[in-house]
Design an enzyme around this catalytic site. Structure first.
Site: not given
Lengths: 477, 134
Positions: A325-326, A400, A476
């Site tokens: 998505h970039n 996104h 994370k």
């Protein structure tokens, strides 16, 4: 700056062409979401993108639009090849930041008692966090191979199965990559970061398929209610950050030539030597990111097998799809009835090809491309499928993710005196994170409601809902 | 610190340009890693050219970021710093190697951006504004 916004219909707002804008701006949103968009500077950024040379149709924004740097996040812009520009800021520093969804043959019910063990094991086995380096130490020669081959390099070296490549955008290898244009700094930063998740909003999540909206497409995607899935969100790490930085600096020399309103929009003509070198370098970073997510998936598979003491046949962890998505991509589109090649920038936007498109792998050609939309760590993620409307209106692009509404400091203030980890556990989500502040900064209230964002995309017809996934455990950085 | 929805920004002040550049490097370092009161053990030369003062400031901070991300060195201070014609900087910087047992990492900064970046005279000194991509 006051930006005029005209409502076209329930889901579309227009920024009329004024001043040095070459095209109008077009925002996909809803009456619930548009007020937050007006509050930050993202509309000014849409306006600025509309001033770039060679831009076609509109400067577009998806419903998860928020204030970025240069381009807004959630921005899409396509440029003519001969007249247009390519802008590293229109791709972002994390080139090919993206998502990967894996399905399993397991149900959440049978695994629920072991979720905590799985999350602990994944947290141990998957390098996460700021500046994390992994067990892989690559020579420059190997990095060059990764940059050229992407996910195919990972599979050739034992990280996954050949069938994984078919289910990766561009088959995991962006053509045109040329490592000879990269700086030594890029190689240095990339040497120990392959196979690392990173920090911030990057995550690895164990999820359950909570709801199927489209059974026919879900069957083709291999999804069923109650199924255990794994979602990975990561990118090209320091390798990609350095490549963007190197080329942005080189392109700032041309800011005056293009008369840009923001230096971060620095760009080069697509056909120029500099534009071509950037595209060749960007492809290297895109390939690094695909190799990265492929390796992360392989280690996830191994950790599941070890922790659950089951066989690969029992686990059946398969890649559903991997999307970036970039990115900026040279694509064929039809403009005013004419076929043209365009350079489509998606900065925080996902490609969403309709059924029948020639770029789709055989396995999805009859239904369309899976579009993966992650929520934040406390909320649902969605699987959608691309549509013909997106191809007509947004150069085959969709949203996104949720998009932030609170800055990090606002989130920390809001989380004061609260245990976000405990709150998530109360909702049945087990979280392990490396950074002390990460949980507060990334708490659910810091993001837009992903369901509202997805609803706009679904009802505007850019991509339609296939399944909703609920998190059970998250790691994370 | 500046409030930016997705990223992180800062406003830095200095009594003169050199002081501004040193303060900027210290502020960036503190945003990346907690390393107060470290005695520098290494020194390295940095030489940067920019198109103007703002560009020079962004490129200088980019060097400090790379020093940490690429070389594993934490900026402590400068032994020398010379800025000529607002477009050229020569410095000898004092650093300490990053040690995960001693230094707590704060944020992973992907890059120092040009978005809304500025360097201006302010309040009898100099002020710079910069946004980092996180």
């Amino acid at each position: 700056m006051d930006i005029k916004l005209e409502k076209i219909d329930e889901f579309r707002w227009l920024i009329p062409r004024t001043g040095d804008m070459r095209v109008p701006g077009l925002i996909f949103s809803s009456s619930e979401l548009i007020d937050a968009v007006k509050e930050d500077q993202s509309l000014v950024q849409v306006r600025n993108v509309a001033t770039l040379p060679g831009i076609v149709n509109y400067a577009l924004a998806m419903p998860d639009i928020h204030w970025g740097y240069g381009f807004p996040i959630g921005g899409v812009a396509a440029f003519e090849i001969n007249e247009g520009v390519v802008s590293p800021g229109g791709v972002g520093y994390d080139i090919n930041c993206g998502c990967r969804l894996m399905t399993t043959a397991l149900t959440a019910d049978e695994i629920r008692p072991k979720i905590r063990d799985l999350i602990s094991a994944l947290f141990r086995d998957i390098p996460t966090g700021v500046g994390s380096s992994g067990p892989l130490k690559l020579s420059k020669k190997d990095e060059q191979k990764v940059a050229r081959k992407g996910a195919a390099w990972a599979v050739e070296n034992g990280y996954g199965e050949p069938e994984d490549l078919e289910r990766t955008e561009d088959y995991g290898t962006m053509p045109g990559a040329d490592p000879s244009v990269l700086s030594e700094r890029a190689f240095k930063r990339g040497s120990d970061q392959l196979g690392t998740l990173g920090s911030g909003n990057h995550f690895l999540e164990i999820q359950v398929v909570e709801k199927i909206y489209d059974k026919r497409v879900a069957d083709t995607f291999g999804l069923f209610e109650g199924q255990l899935t794994v979602f990975i969100h990561s990118g090209s790490r320091g390798f990609g950050h350095q490549i963007c930085d190197d080329f942005l600096k080189e392109m700032t020399r041309h800011v005056e030539k293009f008369g840009l309103p923001d230096r971060q929009l620095a760009c080069a003509a697509i056909t120029s030597d500099l534009g071509q070198r950037y595209l060749a370098a960007m492809a290297c970073a895109a390939n690094y990111a695909w190799a990265n997510r492929q390796i992360l998936m392989h280690w996830t598979r191994e950790t599941f097998l070890k922790t659950l003491s089951i066989s690969p046949r029992e686990l059946q962890m398969r890649l559903l799809y991997d999307v970036c998505h970039n990115i900026a991509k040279l694509e064929d589109h039809t403009i005013h009835g004419k076929k043209v090649k365009l350079c489509v920038h998606r900065k925080g936007a996902t490609r969403a090809l309709p059924k029948g498109h020639h770029l789709l792998p055989d396995v999805y050609r009859n239904v369309g491309q899976p579009v993966l939309i992650p929520g934040d760590m406390g909320t649902e993620s969605y699987v959608l499928v691309g549509s013909a409307i997106a191809l007509e209106q947004t150069f085959a692009s969709s949203c996104h993710g949720a998009g932030r509404v609170l800055s990090r400091s606002q989130a920390i203030k809001r989380a004061k005196g609260r245990s976000i980890g405990r709150e998530l556990e109360d909702k049945g989500i087990i979280v392990q994170s490396r950074g002390k502040k990460t949980l507060k900064e990334e708490m659910p209230e810091a993001y837009k409601d992903v369901s509202q964002v997805v609803e706009v995309v679904h009802r505007a017809g850019l991509a339609t809902k296939v399944a909703r996934l609920r998190p059970l455990g998250v790691i994370k950085g | 610190m500046l409030d930016h929805t997705a990223d992180l920004g800062m406003i830095v002040r200095g009594k003169d340009i050199e002081d501004l550049f040193i303060s900027g490097a210290k502020a960036l370092t503190q945003t990346m890693v907690r390393s107060e009161n470290q005695r520098p053990t290494r020194e390295t030369r940095i030489s940067v050219d920019g198109h103007d003062l703002t560009d020079l400031f962004i490129r200088w901070l980019g060097e400090i970021l790379y020093l940490f991300e690429g070389e594993g060195l934490i900026f402590c201070d400068t032994r020398e710093l010379k800025i000529s014609s607002s477009t050229s900087l020569q410095a000898i910087v004092l650093c300490v190697p990053f040690d995960p047992d001693k230094h707590e990492i704060v944020y992973e900064i992907k890059a120092v951006t040009y978005h809304q970046a500025s360097v201006n005279r302010a309040q009898g000194g100099w002020e710079a504004k910069v946004i980092f991509d996180l």
